[in-house]
Enzyme design. Structure first.
Site, PDB file in Angstrom:
ATOM      1  N   LYS A 209     -16.106  30.830  69.683  1.00  0.00           N
ATOM      2  CA  LYS A 209     -16.360  31.050  70.846  1.00  0.00           C
ATOM      3  C   LYS A 209     -15.946  31.551  71.611  1.00  0.00           C
ATOM      4  O   LYS A 209     -14.693  31.182  70.996  1.00  0.00           O
ATOM      5  CB  LYS A 209     -16.776  29.141  71.302  1.00  0.00           C
TER       6      LYS A 209
ATOM      7  N   LYS B  87     -14.506  32.322  74.898  1.00  0.00           N
ATOM      8  CA  LYS B  87     -14.417  31.495  76.525  1.00  0.00           C
ATOM      9  C   LYS B  87     -14.868  32.915  77.173  1.00  0.00           C
ATOM     10  O   LYS B  87     -13.757  34.240  77.458  1.00  0.00           O
ATOM     11  CB  LYS B  87     -13.727  30.807  76.896  1.00  0.00           C
TER      12      LYS B  87
ATOM     13  N   ASP C 154     -19.271  31.754  76.476  1.00  0.00           N
ATOM     14  CA  ASP C 154     -19.425  30.803  77.299  1.00  0.00           C
ATOM     15  C   ASP C 154     -18.437  31.513  78.590  1.00  0.00           C
ATOM     16  O   ASP C 154     -17.386  31.274  78.727  1.00  0.00           O
ATOM     17  CB  ASP C 154     -19.519  29.619  76.887  1.00  0.00           C
TER      18      ASP C 154
ATOM     19  N   ASN D  55     -19.560  29.869  81.929  1.00  0.00           N
ATOM     20  CA  ASN D  55     -19.137  28.980  82.532  1.00  0.00           C
ATOM     21  C   ASN D  55     -19.900  29.177  84.130  1.00  0.00           C
ATOM     22  O   ASN D  55     -19.263  28.996  85.341  1.00  0.00           O
ATOM     23  CB  ASN D  55     -17.501  28.484  82.894  1.00  0.00           C
TER      24      ASN D  55
ATOM     25  N   GLU E 271     -24.117  30.806  76.071  1.00  0.00           N
ATOM     26  CA  GLU E 271     -23.301  28.267  76.688  1.00  0.00           C
ATOM     27  C   GLU E 271     -23.513  29.041  78.314  1.00  0.00           C
ATOM     28  O   GLU E 271     -22.464  30.025  78.462  1.00  0.00           O
ATOM     29  CB  GLU E 271     -22.029  28.142  75.720  1.00  0.00           C
TER      30      GLU E 271
ATOM     31  N   ASN F  34     -23.160  22.638  78.921  1.00  0.00           N
ATOM     32  CA  ASN F  34     -22.649  21.604  78.903  1.00  0.00           C
ATOM     33  C   ASN F  34     -22.168  21.564  80.905  1.00  0.00           C
ATOM     34  O   ASN F  34     -21.159  20.872  80.810  1.00  0.00           O
ATOM     35  CB  ASN F  34     -20.711  21.143  78.312  1.00  0.00           C
TER      36      ASN F  34
ATOM     37  N   ASP G  44     -20.171  15.744  75.746  1.00  0.00           N
ATOM     38  CA  ASP G  44     -18.159  15.304  75.644  1.00  0.00           C
ATOM     39  C   ASP G  44     -18.048  14.107  76.265  1.00  0.00           C
ATOM     40  O   ASP G  44     -18.631  13.743  76.954  1.00  0.00           O
ATOM     41  CB  ASP G  44     -18.126  16.465  77.508  1.00  0.00           C
TER      42      ASP G  44
ATOM     43  N   HIS H 173     -18.648  18.599  73.130  1.00  0.00           N
ATOM     44  CA  HIS H 173     -17.842  19.384  73.898  1.00  0.00           C
ATOM     45  C   HIS H 173     -17.031  19.663  74.315  1.00  0.00           C
ATOM     46  O   HIS H 173     -16.399  18.504  73.745  1.00  0.00           O
ATOM     47  CB  HIS H 173     -19.019  20.140  75.336  1.00  0.00           C
TER      48      HIS H 173
ATOM     49  N   ASN I 213     -12.512  20.041  76.163  1.00  0.00           N
ATOM     50  CA  ASN I 213     -12.047  20.245  77.321  1.00  0.00           C
ATOM     51  C   ASN I 213     -10.288  20.161  77.127  1.00  0.00           C
ATOM     52  O   ASN I 213     -10.636  19.307  75.473  1.00  0.00           O
ATOM     53  CB  ASN I 213     -11.941  19.708  78.602  1.00  0.00           C
TER      54      ASN I 213
HETATM   55  O1  LIG Z   1     -10.295  25.031  79.521  1.00  0.00           O
HETATM   56  C1  LIG Z   1     -11.320  25.826  80.061  1.00  0.00           C
HETATM   57  O2  LIG Z   1     -11.057  26.087  80.763  1.00  0.00           O
HETATM   58  C2  LIG Z   1     -12.852  25.866  80.020  1.00  0.00           C
HETATM   59  O3  LIG Z   1     -13.635  26.384  80.923  1.00  0.00           O
HETATM   60  C3  LIG Z   1     -13.030  24.265  79.959  1.00  0.00           C
HETATM   61  O4  LIG Z   1     -12.635  23.966  81.159  1.00  0.00           O
HETATM   62  C4  LIG Z   1     -14.705  24.287  80.221  1.00  0.00           C
HETATM   63  O5  LIG Z   1     -14.875  22.982  80.011  1.00  0.00           O
HETATM   64  C5  LIG Z   1     -15.054  24.236  78.587  1.00  0.00           C
HETATM   65  O6  LIG Z   1     -14.345  24.598  77.787  1.00  0.00           O
HETATM   66  C6  LIG Z   1     -16.960  24.272  78.726  1.00  0.00           C
HETATM   67  O7  LIG Z   1     -16.853  24.870  77.259  1.00  0.00           O
HETATM   68  O8  LIG Z   1     -17.450  24.678  79.805  1.00  0.00           O
HETATM   69 MG   LIG Z   2     -18.871  25.416  78.677  1.00  0.00          MG
END
Ligand SMILES: O=C([O-])[C@@H](O)[C@@H](O)[C@H](O)[C@@H](O)C(=O)[O-]
Ligand SMILES: [Mg+2]
Length: 431
Positions: free
Chosen positions: A198, A200, A228, A230, A253, A276, A300, A327, A329
């Protein structure tokens, strides 16, 4: 044999743990991140441990909660929610708080409260399991698998935190382009054997992130891939990305923010959407499922209110033909153990779970949990099957005590401003 399961003491230990400079759409991770370690002691001298978010707003609720827990039975898991209601009424200042747009979805007071409950629920289950000689998965109805699969959680990242910030050095190096992302993915497979990935996103313009996922697809043909951002993209951008990456993605995602936008994307692409962010409470399920906005919900257990609520979520998803996975963090080994126990009991777990754990070089356990072939073995030892390292806990708590307050609340935008004083959290959609 009789056992006294009465809770005689509860200890809360806020800590700061090292975190690498991982980038996301809001900024960058701070050098240290707060977590809260919960210990519940019974009259028989059994101690159970739990872990949850450690920012001040969670601590404010956890403290009165801990006081009220003393004298109750460690087996009274349903009672934890009643207790949380009482605490919420007492702490109406916190209860009224709503913060829209966080990376964990809309951060309602209800979710804060449930995140606090989850830390205590896990500690109670750990204590109960130890008292009865049963693993947590047995208390949840029994495991249906012996190991739980996790995905490599790739991040764009800098080599170091911005200059002048005291921090632990990590050995991952930088990843700010497709080659860096592929190198990071290779390191993940070599170190832990992960086979699904995955990334980010929401950090660089979508074309760059598309290129990174294409590079991953080329380097790891046939492996499940996810991206993902966000919720950083518009519906239009989400659809463009879906069209470009449709052939290689297991799912997208949270491409766009919120159920209506996700529903619009879902209606126009065959690429499954996971979340999530738009389904984070039971109250959000109906609209999202009715509109067909999501095909996979990532639980989560912290903000869903614990392991038993996660099982209930899985049952609802199963009923509606929606997939479920986990999910993550930033978290430590207690939470990874908890996730693994509950994931082991969920029958239709068709996607590898997320975990930030490889990014955490520090822990509060005497022995860290291990990924073997990308999987964590489900422990059959009583309780969670983990042991607290009191010296490490004291060390990380000391760091929290010594902090002047700037790191006690996670703030990725503030961390970014150390490098770029002009930085403001981008408005959504960013692209
Ligand atoms: O740790 C991060 O930067 C993630 O973006 C996290 O804050 C998210 O809650 C998470 O991992 C997600 O899947 O959205
Ligand atoms: Mg996410």
């Amino acid at each position: 044999m009789t056992r006294d399961l009465t809770i005689t003491a509860v200890h809360l230990t806020p800590i700061l743990v090292a975190d690498p400079p991982l980038l996301n759409t809001q900024g960058v991770h701070q050098p240290y991140t707060p977590r809260l370690i919960v210990e519940v002691e019974t009259a028989d001298g059994v101690t159970g441990v739990g872990e949850t978010y450690g920012d001040a707003k969670y601590l404010e609720l956890a403290r009165p909660f801990a006081d009220k827990l003393v004298g109750r039975q460690v087996s009274d898991l349903n009672g934890l929610f009643t207790l949380a209601d009482e605490v919420a009424v007492d702490s109406s200042r916190v209860f009224g708080q709503v913060d829209v747009g966080g990376l964990r979805g809309v951060q309602t007071a209800d979710k804060l409260r449930l995140s606090v409950v989850s830390g205590f629920e896990v500690a109670c289950l750990d204590a109960l399991g130890k008292a009865l000689g049963l693993p947590v998965h047995a208390l949840l109805g029994g495991k249906v698998r012996d190991a739980v699969e996790y995905s490599a959680y790739l991040f764009y990242k800098w080599a170091d935190h911005p200059e002048g910030v005291a921090s632990e050095k990590d050995d991952w190096g930088a990843a700010v382009d497709p080659a860096g992302v592929v190198a990071q993915a290779r390191a993940f497979t070599e170190r832990y054997g992960f086979t699904s990935f995955k990334l980010k996103g929401g950090v660089f313009p979508p074309e760059e992130e598309i290129a990174a996922v294409k590079a991953l697809a080329e380097a790891f043909p046939g492996h499940p891939l996810r991206l993902d951002p966000n919720g950083a993209w518009s519906v239009e951008t989400s659809l463009k990305v879906a069209a470009e990456l449709g052939d290689v993605l297991e799912y997208l995602e949270d491409p766009a923010l919120g159920t209506p936008a996700m529903a619009e994307v879902a209606a126009k692409t065959g690429v499954p959407l996971a979340t999530n962010m738009c389904v984070t409470t039971f109250a959000e399920i109906q609209e999202a499922f009715t509109k067909g906005a999501v095909q996979v919900v990532l639980s989560d257990h912290h903000y869903w209110g614990g392991l038993r609520n996660t099982q209930q979520l899985a049952a609802v998803c199963r009923t509606f033909g929606v997939g479920v996975s986990m999910h993550s963090n930033t978290h430590l080994g207690i939470s990874l153990a908890a996730m693994t126990h509950v994931a082991a009991t969920v029958p239709d777990l068709h996607h590898a779970c997320d975990s930030h754990y490889p990014w955490q070089s520090e822990d509060v356990l005497t022995e860290r949990l291990a990924f073997d072939g990308g999987k964590v073995a489900v422990s059959d030892a009583p309780g969670l099957g983990v042991a607290l390292d009191r010296e490490r806990l004291a060390f990380l708590h000391r760091r929290w005590l010594d902090d002047d307050g700037t790191l006690r609340d996670r703030d990725d935008a503030a961390a970014m401003r150390v490098a770029d004083p002009e930085w403001v959290t981008p408005s959504v959609p960013r692209w």
